[in-house]
Design an enzyme around this catalytic site. Structure first.
Site, PDB file in Angstrom:
ATOM      1  N   HIS A 155      12.934 -38.329 -31.533  1.00 28.92           N
ATOM      2  CA  HIS A 155      12.866 -36.858 -31.580  1.00 28.92           C
ATOM      3  C   HIS A 155      12.949 -36.252 -30.175  1.00 28.92           C
ATOM      4  CE1 HIS A 155      11.339 -37.546 -35.712  1.00 28.92           C
ATOM      5  NE2 HIS A 155      10.626 -38.496 -35.134  1.00 28.92           N
ATOM      6  N   SER A 276      30.845 -26.185  -8.538  1.00 30.44           N
ATOM      7  CA  SER A 276      30.958 -24.857  -9.142  1.00 30.44           C
ATOM      8  C   SER A 276      31.775 -23.973  -8.219  1.00 30.44           C
ATOM      9  CB  SER A 276      29.562 -24.276  -9.350  1.00 30.44           C
ATOM     10  OG  SER A 276      29.629 -22.862  -9.413  1.00 30.44           O
ATOM     11  N   LYS A 282      25.807 -26.566  -6.812  1.00 28.94           N
ATOM     12  CA  LYS A 282      25.947 -27.261  -8.095  1.00 28.94           C
ATOM     13  C   LYS A 282      26.701 -28.589  -8.005  1.00 28.94           C
ATOM     14  CE  LYS A 282      24.864 -26.276 -11.640  1.00 28.94           C
ATOM     15  NZ  LYS A 282      25.544 -25.505 -12.676  1.00 28.94           N
ATOM     16  N   GLU A 289      30.363 -34.247 -20.132  1.00 33.33           N
ATOM     17  CA  GLU A 289      30.475 -33.151 -21.100  1.00 33.33           C
ATOM     18  C   GLU A 289      31.772 -33.248 -21.896  1.00 33.33           C
ATOM     19  OE1 GLU A 289      28.670 -29.235 -19.306  1.00 33.33           O
ATOM     20  OE2 GLU A 289      29.495 -30.455 -17.718  1.00 33.33           O
TER      21      GLU A 289
END
Ligand code: ARG
Length: 464
Positions: A155, A276, A282, A289
């Site tokens: 979980h 970024s 970043k 992804e």
């Protein structure tokens, strides 16, 4: 000029040509089309339909087509609807009357089915090879991880400490099933449709068995209608690729989580991270992804092809052309995703200090205390309740669980010692479990599986 001009009074409408043409994507089949044509022409020679001189002429023309395609000097003509038409047109230009005999006893229906199966055999093998490379990275990182451990989650809540190598190999075993599925799909598609003709076979003395053997197929078709209408192998390949995509998405998701500041378990190498355009600080996990995101596209391809096939009457229908692009795209996406993920994982920093700190939570080994009571004869349910109460008490008092446990009359220092950092993971001793003993065995078994699967790659292509 079309292949069927004899029957027609005029040329095709422009919009028909634009709508039906497949050359834009089926040129990927060129090498397989040439192989199929060579085998077919030799078969026609064996059957005495072409004489030896004609066979040689057509084979020479096919060689030249191959050369022109390789050098990118092949000039496609306006009427080249698909790669099959283009190759045959050029062979006829080069070999004249002999070239015009190439398509004897053959239809594009059995031709395209043959090409696509040859393509799949090779490309599914290449995907399986890419999966094995990724598995090797997981294996190597697992080997290096030694006794590092991290929280295991259920979980997405910390549950029990597990060895890092155990966690990495969990992804590796899922990929092992993908390799198995890809090679299994390859085995089932290893049937040659050439000789089925448009749908019913031929009146000419063709030699489908000889042609199948020459092309390295394990068998020829049994039923000509089935041979030209069957695209099960495309659906099966797409399922294997979609599930592989799902596995990569789960691996990708964990890289995304682990590389977040909140987890901090994994640092991306600069070469495998993106920046970024606005925020200078970043460092983003775009590879992970996209590995996560591509699964949607792959599942879409599977759903699309199954929907195309659903309800099609026998035998060939032009709808079948629609199965090609999803297949090509799925394989091409995998050819990009697998090396990218392998590179990311091979170079990532695994922050075992952060993992250890997260795993050494005060109650991470609560179940070990309960199992200690079980060893002393208490029913597990009672032990569970007792330790649960101790966890609640320790939280209420703001006291480490170890102290609460040691103070309990039924427990004491021996039980409290189970909660020492790093102890819990060593107590997972059962086969396939998360502790050092079983994981050492698992690592060996995984390496043996990798070696065996590498050996399987060549089966089935060796004949070709
Ligand atoms: N490009 C076609 C396909 O992929 C080749 C077969 C065409 N056959 C036909 N009967 N029109 O399906």
């Amino acid at each position: 000029m079309t292949l069927w001009q004899g029957r027609f009074s005029g040329g095709p409408a422009e919009a028909l040509v634009a709508f039906t043409a497949s050359l834009g994507f089926d040129r990927r089949l060129a090498a397989d089309d040439l192989r199929g044509s060579r085998a077919h022409v030799r078969g026609l020679g064996r059957a005495g339909i072409l004489d030896a001189g004609e066979v040689a002429e057509v084979l020479a023309a096919l060689d030249q087509v191959e050369d022109e395609l390789a050098r990118a000097t092949f000039v496609f003509a306006a009427g080249d609807e698909d790669i099959h038409t283009a190759v045959e047109r050029r062979v006829t230009e080069l070999a004249g009357a002999a070239g015009a005999k190439l398509h004897t006893g053959r239809s594009r229906n059995d031709q395209v089915a043959t090409d696509l199966r040859l393509w799949c055999k090779r490309e599914l093998t290449a995907v399986a090879d890419g999966v094995l490379t990724l598995q090797q990275v997981l294996h190597d990182r697992a080997g290096e991880a030694g006794d590092a451990y991290l929280p295991g989650y259920t979980h997405l809540q910390r549950a029990q400490p597990v060895l890092l190598s155990h966690h990495l190999l969990a992804h590796g075993w899922a990929l092992a099933r993908d390799v198995d599925r890809l090679l299994d799909a390859r085995r089932r598609l290893d049937v040659c449709p050439l000789g089925a003709g448009a749908l019913a076979g031929s009146s000419l003395p063709l030699d489908p068995d000889g042609v199948a053997a020459e092309l390295g197929f394990a068998a020829r078709f049994d039923n000509s209608l089935d041979a030209v209408s069957d695209r099960d192998f495309v659906a099966e390949a797409l399922f294997a690729l979609a599930l592989l995509g799902v596995h990569l998405s789960r691996l990708g998701e964990e890289v995304v989580l682990w590389s977040s500041e909140e987890f901090g378990f994994l640092g991306l190498d600069d070469a495998w991270a993106t920046g970024s355009s606005m925020l200078p600080q970043k460092k983003n996990p775009d590879v992970a992804e996209l590995a996560r995101g591509k699964a949607g596209r792959l599942i879409g391809h599977l759903a699309g092809v199954l929907t195309t096939l659903k309800g099609l009457p026998l035998a060939y229908n032009r709808d079948l052309q629609e199965t090609q692009e999803p297949l090509f795209d799925a394989v091409e996406q995998m050819a990009l995703a697998l090396p990218a993920l392998a590179g990311l994982l091979a170079t990532a920093t695994l922050r075992t200090d952060r993992m250890r700190a997260a795993a050494d939570g005060p109650s991470a080994a609560a179940v070990d205390v309960a199992e200690h009571l079980v060893a002393e004869g208490l029913p597990f349910r009672s032990a569970h309740a007792l330790v649960g109460e101790l966890v609640r008490t320790s939280e209420e008092r703001g006291q480490p669980l170890a102290l609460t446990v040691e103070a309990h009359p039924d427990l004491g220092p021996e039980a409290g010692a189970l909660l020492e950092p790093g102890v819990a993971v060593t107590r997972r001793t059962t086969p396939g479990g998360a502790g050092p003993g079983p994981v050492a065995v698992q690592l060996e078994r995984f390496a043996a599986r990798l070696a065996a699967d590498r050996g399987r790659l060549d089966d089935g292509t060796a004949r070709a």
